[in-house]
Scaffold this active site. Structure first.
Site, PDB file in Angstrom:
ATOM      1  CG  ASP A 108      -8.184   0.405   3.275  1.00 52.07           C
ATOM      2  OD1 ASP A 108      -8.983  -0.437   2.842  1.00 52.07           O
ATOM      3  OD2 ASP A 108      -6.948   0.292   3.171  1.00 52.07           O
ATOM      4  CE  LYS A 131      -4.183  -1.957   2.039  1.00 50.50           C
ATOM      5  NZ  LYS A 131      -5.187  -1.842   3.095  1.00 50.50           N
TER       6      LYS A 131
HETATM    7  P1  NDP Z   1       0.461  -3.867  10.104  1.00 53.93           P
HETATM    8  O1  NDP Z   1       1.454  -4.991   9.997  1.00 53.93           O
HETATM    9  O2  NDP Z   1       0.765  -2.570   9.460  1.00 53.93           O
HETATM   10  O3  NDP Z   1       0.163  -3.587  11.679  1.00 53.93           O
HETATM   11  C1  NDP Z   1      -0.043  -4.659  12.553  1.00 53.93           C
HETATM   12  C2  NDP Z   1      -0.518  -4.131  13.898  1.00 53.93           C
HETATM   13  O4  NDP Z   1      -0.840  -5.256  14.720  1.00 53.93           O
HETATM   14  C3  NDP Z   1       0.523  -3.318  14.664  1.00 53.93           C
HETATM   15  O5  NDP Z   1      -0.125  -2.314  15.422  1.00 53.93           O
HETATM   16  C4  NDP Z   1       1.138  -4.380  15.565  1.00 53.93           C
HETATM   17  O6  NDP Z   1       1.728  -3.839  16.730  1.00 53.93           O
HETATM   18  C5  NDP Z   1      -0.087  -5.157  15.935  1.00 53.93           C
HETATM   19  N1  NDP Z   1       0.205  -6.511  16.423  1.00 53.93           N
HETATM   20  C6  NDP Z   1       0.625  -7.560  15.691  1.00 53.93           C
HETATM   21  N2  NDP Z   1       0.767  -8.637  16.475  1.00 53.93           N
HETATM   22  C7  NDP Z   1       0.426  -8.255  17.733  1.00 53.93           C
HETATM   23  C8  NDP Z   1       0.359  -8.930  18.988  1.00 53.93           C
HETATM   24  N3  NDP Z   1       0.676 -10.225  19.104  1.00 53.93           N
HETATM   25  N4  NDP Z   1      -0.044  -8.225  20.071  1.00 53.93           N
HETATM   26  C9  NDP Z   1      -0.390  -6.920  19.957  1.00 53.93           C
HETATM   27  N5  NDP Z   1      -0.338  -6.229  18.793  1.00 53.93           N
HETATM   28  C10 NDP Z   1       0.061  -6.894  17.701  1.00 53.93           C
HETATM   29  O7  NDP Z   1      -0.896  -4.496   9.547  1.00 53.93           O
HETATM   30  P2  NDP Z   1      -2.187  -3.737   8.945  1.00 53.93           P
HETATM   31  O8  NDP Z   1      -2.466  -2.522   9.741  1.00 53.93           O
HETATM   32  O9  NDP Z   1      -2.047  -3.603   7.486  1.00 53.93           O
HETATM   33  O10 NDP Z   1      -3.320  -4.845   9.183  1.00 53.93           O
HETATM   34  C11 NDP Z   1      -3.757  -5.145  10.492  1.00 53.93           C
HETATM   35  C12 NDP Z   1      -4.973  -6.063  10.472  1.00 53.93           C
HETATM   36  O11 NDP Z   1      -6.046  -5.451   9.793  1.00 53.93           O
HETATM   37  C13 NDP Z   1      -4.729  -7.393   9.759  1.00 53.93           C
HETATM   38  O12 NDP Z   1      -5.444  -8.361  10.480  1.00 53.93           O
HETATM   39  C14 NDP Z   1      -5.338  -7.180   8.415  1.00 53.93           C
HETATM   40  O13 NDP Z   1      -5.738  -8.403   7.810  1.00 53.93           O
HETATM   41  C15 NDP Z   1      -6.536  -6.326   8.785  1.00 53.93           C
HETATM   42  N6  NDP Z   1      -7.038  -5.509   7.691  1.00 53.93           N
HETATM   43  C16 NDP Z   1      -8.323  -5.721   7.288  1.00 53.93           C
HETATM   44  C17 NDP Z   1      -8.862  -4.960   6.289  1.00 53.93           C
HETATM   45  C18 NDP Z   1     -10.253  -5.195   5.879  1.00 53.93           C
HETATM   46  O14 NDP Z   1     -10.638  -4.774   4.796  1.00 53.93           O
HETATM   47  N7  NDP Z   1     -11.055  -5.828   6.727  1.00 53.93           N
HETATM   48  C19 NDP Z   1      -8.089  -3.920   5.586  1.00 53.93           C
HETATM   49  C20 NDP Z   1      -6.736  -3.778   6.090  1.00 53.93           C
HETATM   50  C21 NDP Z   1      -6.239  -4.566   7.102  1.00 53.93           C
HETATM   51  P3  NDP Z   1       3.298  -3.469  16.778  1.00 53.93           P
HETATM   52  O15 NDP Z   1       3.430  -2.108  16.158  1.00 53.93           O
HETATM   53  O16 NDP Z   1       3.618  -3.509  18.226  1.00 53.93           O
HETATM   54  O17 NDP Z   1       4.018  -4.546  15.989  1.00 53.93           O
END
Ligand code: NDP
Length: 269
Positions: free
Chosen positions: A103, A66
């Site tokens: 989004d 993205k």
């Molecule tokens: P990113 O990789 O950019 O961000 C991931 C986030 O999840 C960060 O804030 C990370 O925290 C956190 N995280 C990951 N693992 C853990 C954990 N074990 N405990 C606590 N926090 C955790 O991903 P995206 O923002 O692109 O996507 C996030 C989610 O949203 C995904 O599940 C994705 O599939 C979903 N999504 C759904 C969409 C839809 O259309 N429904 C559209 C876009 C995304 P940290 O910074 O500490 O690593």
């Protein structure tokens, strides 16, 4: 024949082809097609630049492209620039690339109520959180509180987009939005990783969970059990897809058709 597609790596599990093709069929757009475009990061630029000549009208963009997609664009909407990511590319005459982020408006479309004046808690500070925080503030939310496992990332997000970092979410707010990837693993206990437990959900009249899979996430199941109104990740997917569909076809998206296809049901079901 206008073709659209979804660029991702990996992308084989995407529900966008089924969703968009069902929409084309419902509107009699018989010559439109929507394809999976599995492209590794190192080939994104050359692939995107080749798409217009190959008959593509546009492309959705998903993980991990993205941000790179925005950088490739000749032109972008102010929202895509502010969020720092694009999920919708439209190819203009001469092959110019226009970038948008659906989004953000897709989230607002999916909410049961206007978020103007409300308080929202956003869990996560990754790519999707940026779109969520921007969308809520743009829609007039009064206070957007951002919690993230890695605090520094939440601080960066709030400095660039707005909102306030919190170490502990408040006990009540109008909206709770999970943008973390917690909950994607089947059977995973979301409350081990997130700063709240199942009982705390009662303090939030509405939960939005961006994560989705073939079954409801643990957070969605717990919220429903607590009588909390839920917007799940598939509804968010449908709403962003509907905005892209409308941009490319110029026609109102048949939401129920997109929704049924995203949920793996036939439109008639
Ligand atoms: P990113 O990789 O950019 O961000 C991931 C986030 O999840 C960060 O804030 C990370 O925290 C956190 N995280 C990951 N693992 C853990 C954990 N074990 N405990 C606590 N926090 C955790 O991903 P995206 O923002 O692109 O996507 C996030 C989610 O949203 C995904 O599940 C994705 O599939 C979903 N999504 C759904 C969409 C839809 O259309 N429904 C559209 C876009 C995304 P940290 O910074 O500490 O690593």
């Amino acid at each position: 024949m206008p073709i659209c597609g979804v660029l991702g790596w990996p992308v084989r599990h995407s529900r966008s082809p089924a969703m968009h093709e069902a929409g084309y069929a419902a509107l009699g757009l018989d010559d439109w097609r929507y394809q999976l475009l599995p492209v590794p990061p190192e080939l994104l630029g050359e692939t995107v630049r080749a798409l217009p000549a190959a008959g593509f009208a546009g492309a959705n963009v998903t993980i991990p492209h993205k941000q790179a997609a925005l950088a490739l664009a000749d032109q972008a909407t102010p929202s895509a620039r502010a969020i720092g990511a694009a999920n919708t590319l439209t190819f203009q005459p001469g092959g110019r690339i226009h970038a948008d982020n659906t989004d953000a408006p897709g989230l607002i479309d999916a909410l049961p109520r206007d978020p103007a004046g409300t308080t929202a808690v956003v869990l996560g500070a990754g790519g999707s959180a940026r779109a969520v925080v921007w969308a809520l503030l743009d829609a007039g939310a009064a206070d957007v509180l951002v919690w993230n496992r890695t605090r520094a990332r939440a601080e960066r997000l709030c400095a660039e987009i707005g909102g306030r970092v919190v170490d502990d979410p408040p006990q009540t707010a109008d909206l709770l939005i999970n943008t973390t990837s917690v909950g994607l693993q089947w059977g995973e206990d979301p409350f081990k990783a997130l700063p709240l437990d199942a009982d705390d959900l009662r303090g939030y009249p509405c939960l939005v969970d961006l994560a989705y899979g073939s079954a409801p996430t643990g957070l969605v199941s717990a919220a429903r059990a607590a009588g909390v109104e839920v917007v799940d990740g598939l509804e968010i997917l449908v709403r962003q897809g509907a905005r892209s569909f409308e941009r490319w076809t110029g026609r109102p998206a048949p939401l129920d058709v997109l929704r049924s296809a995203a949920r793996g049901k036939s439109a008639a079901a």
